[in-house]
Design a protein around this motif. Sequence first.
Motif, PDB file in Angstrom:
ATOM      1  N   ALA A 187      43.028   4.465 -18.092  1.00 40.67           N
ATOM      2  CA  ALA A 187      41.720   5.086 -18.289  1.00 40.67           C
ATOM      3  C   ALA A 187      40.643   4.225 -17.658  1.00 40.67           C
ATOM      4  O   ALA A 187      40.736   3.006 -17.655  1.00 40.67           O
ATOM      5  CB  ALA A 187      41.442   5.264 -19.778  1.00 40.67           C
ATOM      6  N   ARG A 188      39.630   4.892 -17.135  1.00 46.47           N
ATOM      7  CA  ARG A 188      38.522   4.156 -16.522  1.00 46.47           C
ATOM      8  C   ARG A 188      37.478   3.783 -17.572  1.00 46.47           C
ATOM      9  O   ARG A 188      36.761   2.814 -17.417  1.00 46.47           O
ATOM     10  CB  ARG A 188      37.840   5.015 -15.454  1.00 46.47           C
ATOM     11  N   ASN A 189      37.362   4.598 -18.587  1.00 45.88           N
ATOM     12  CA  ASN A 189      36.348   4.356 -19.626  1.00 45.88           C
ATOM     13  C   ASN A 189      36.686   5.171 -20.878  1.00 45.88           C
ATOM     14  O   ASN A 189      37.759   5.743 -20.976  1.00 45.88           O
ATOM     15  CB  ASN A 189      34.949   4.716 -19.097  1.00 45.88           C
ATOM     16  N   THR A 190      35.727   5.214 -21.789  1.00 43.28           N
ATOM     17  CA  THR A 190      35.930   5.891 -23.067  1.00 43.28           C
ATOM     18  C   THR A 190      36.459   7.315 -22.910  1.00 43.28           C
ATOM     19  O   THR A 190      37.293   7.771 -23.693  1.00 43.28           O
ATOM     20  CB  THR A 190      34.600   5.963 -23.850  1.00 43.28           C
ATOM     21  N   VAL A 191      35.954   7.988 -21.895  1.00 39.59           N
ATOM     22  CA  VAL A 191      36.326   9.380 -21.681  1.00 39.59           C
ATOM     23  C   VAL A 191      37.853   9.522 -21.599  1.00 39.59           C
ATOM     24  O   VAL A 191      38.441  10.398 -22.236  1.00 39.59           O
ATOM     25  CB  VAL A 191      35.679   9.919 -20.389  1.00 39.59           C
ATOM     26  N   GLY A 192      38.475   8.632 -20.826  1.00 41.23           N
ATOM     27  CA  GLY A 192      39.923   8.688 -20.663  1.00 41.23           C
ATOM     28  C   GLY A 192      40.646   8.536 -21.991  1.00 41.23           C
ATOM     29  O   GLY A 192      41.669   9.185 -22.230  1.00 41.23           O
TER      30      GLY A 192
ATOM     31  N   VAL B 216      39.505   9.388 -25.042  1.00 39.49           N
ATOM     32  CA  VAL B 216      39.342  10.581 -25.872  1.00 39.49           C
ATOM     33  C   VAL B 216      40.216  11.713 -25.331  1.00 39.49           C
ATOM     34  O   VAL B 216      40.846  12.446 -26.092  1.00 39.49           O
ATOM     35  CB  VAL B 216      37.867  11.013 -25.926  1.00 39.49           C
ATOM     36  N   LYS B 217      40.260  11.829 -24.017  1.00 39.32           N
ATOM     37  CA  LYS B 217      41.068  12.887 -23.422  1.00 39.32           C
ATOM     38  C   LYS B 217      42.554  12.699 -23.755  1.00 39.32           C
ATOM     39  O   LYS B 217      43.252  13.657 -24.094  1.00 39.32           O
ATOM     40  CB  LYS B 217      40.867  12.910 -21.900  1.00 39.32           C
TER      41      LYS B 217
ATOM     42  N   TYR C 103      43.213  13.771 -27.282  1.00 32.12           N
ATOM     43  CA  TYR C 103      43.291  15.226 -27.413  1.00 32.12           C
ATOM     44  C   TYR C 103      44.620  15.740 -26.891  1.00 32.12           C
ATOM     45  O   TYR C 103      45.321  16.501 -27.557  1.00 32.12           O
ATOM     46  CB  TYR C 103      42.155  15.899 -26.635  1.00 32.12           C
TER      47      TYR C 103
ATOM     48  N   GLU D  63      35.572  11.162 -16.077  1.00 33.00           N
ATOM     49  CA  GLU D  63      35.559   9.689 -16.099  1.00 33.00           C
ATOM     50  C   GLU D  63      34.677   9.077 -15.022  1.00 33.00           C
ATOM     51  O   GLU D  63      34.864   7.931 -14.632  1.00 33.00           O
ATOM     52  CB  GLU D  63      36.989   9.118 -16.004  1.00 33.00           C
TER      53      GLU D  63
ATOM     54  N   TYR E 133      35.692  19.492 -25.194  1.00 30.80           N
ATOM     55  CA  TYR E 133      36.993  20.055 -25.545  1.00 30.80           C
ATOM     56  C   TYR E 133      36.830  21.242 -26.475  1.00 30.80           C
ATOM     57  O   TYR E 133      37.405  22.306 -26.260  1.00 30.80           O
ATOM     58  CB  TYR E 133      37.869  18.995 -26.220  1.00 30.80           C
TER      59      TYR E 133
END
Lengths: 218, 218
Positions: free
Chosen positions: A202-207, A209-210, A213, B172, B213
């Motif tokens: 992951a590059r950041n928080t987004v990765g 959370v994804k 999910y 990301e 999401y």
Amino acid sequence: MSKLTVYIADDQTLFRKGMSRLVKSFGQVKEVKEAENGKELLAMVKEQQPDVILMDLEMPVMDGVEATEKIIAKYPDVKIIVLSMHDTQQHIFYLMEIGAHAFLLKNAEPEEVKEAIVSVIKHDFYQNQIVIEALRKGAIDQRKQKQVRPIFQETAPLTDREKEVLQLICRELTMKEIGDKLALSEKTIQNHRARIMVKLNARNTVGLVKYAYESGLI
Amino acid sequence: MSKLTVYIADDQTLFRKGMSRLVKSFGQVKEVKEAENGKELLAMVKEQQPDVILMDLEMPVMDGVEATEKIIAKYPDVKIIVLSMHDTQQHIFYLMEIGAHAFLLKNAEPEEVKEAIVSVIKHDFYQNQIVIEALRKGAIDQRKQKQVRPIFQETAPLTDREKEVLQLICRELTMKEIGDKLALSEKTIQNHRARIMVKLNARNTVGLVKYAYESGLI
DNA sequence: AATTTGTTAGGTGTTTTTACCTAATGTCCT
DNA sequence: AGGACATTAGGTAAAAACACCTAACAAATT
């Protein structure tokens, strides 16, 4: 079309009573009964099956989704019109999939409710813009899932601690807050987070959370 | 008691229409008008002052708290009955303080609405269990801390640009990268992001991704 | 004509994340 | 006994996010 029996399920008494009066004013309707949650509704349906149910989603004890599933499974002739406040496409798509016959927003016009009732009786379905949108979105999502079936075998699985930290991250907590919650140093949590990021690429928080999910962690 | 004029303010059309029918069935009521938010209501009150307003709290554009404040300041003879879904005592206390004449839950019985209307006209106030509880609690809380004006305004939906930015965030990308991609300043993207966060009531990136999401944006 | 809304962009400063290190435990495995 | 790994914790520093402002401009609305 013979005169119809309609049940209304909603936890707000005033909404229920108001809807009841509206529905009674529709010429085609013979009888209207009310339930204040899914469980009560189920008991009523068991006694006597209505032609149509106006189903709210947000209800205590048993919500509209569960009630819809159960009623459609047991009484396939009962038509269900879902009433909701928000049009989150995911939910609508899910409800359509399990067999709900119509989907209306609570800020629809009374006339639209009338139309929906007539339509579900006649055509088994009432199609409006909301439903079309949801189906389109749902169809796209499905296609994407098939196409982008990612391979997770290579990625090292997360440890229990890492999963725990990831779940707390997904509750919008900062590293410091998580440290406090788990009685650990903020530094430790940062360390866990860094490891998770490497593992998940992951590059950041987004990765993060994804992944949570898509892996069913949340 | 002469026949009354009642205004109903609520953003949900079905609730509004249903309430309208209920209220019209009360013998004392002569005329019922509807508004779908506080702003619209204010315009209507300016034209003609009703005897009673049934006021929802959760409304877009202008919420019930703001509308109540403004109407009571300008038209002290108009009685306001607040309708709410939840009975958070602080909010009730706040509304009572700014001069609302009654507080009912949306799962009250129609009969109670009728009683409340009669009471606010006759005695300027309708006291029920909820209000008594709130006043008791509020009196205690007041000594502890200052009252905060609650906000019930519904989160405005995202604009097209905001949706676009949110989708890129969910890939990301950093704000800088998004800026480059859209040929906009990094500052502009930061600004969009900040607005999105406020609208979605998110604490950080996590909240954004979760919304994306759950709303079907990704 | 005046107001509101969406979009753009900047300033300033704080907080949080992210990267890249070291290092001490303890457990489990071979 | 030695090695691999999970867990803990610390240091340093850069990058990014987050908060809270101002302000311009166009389009739509009142």
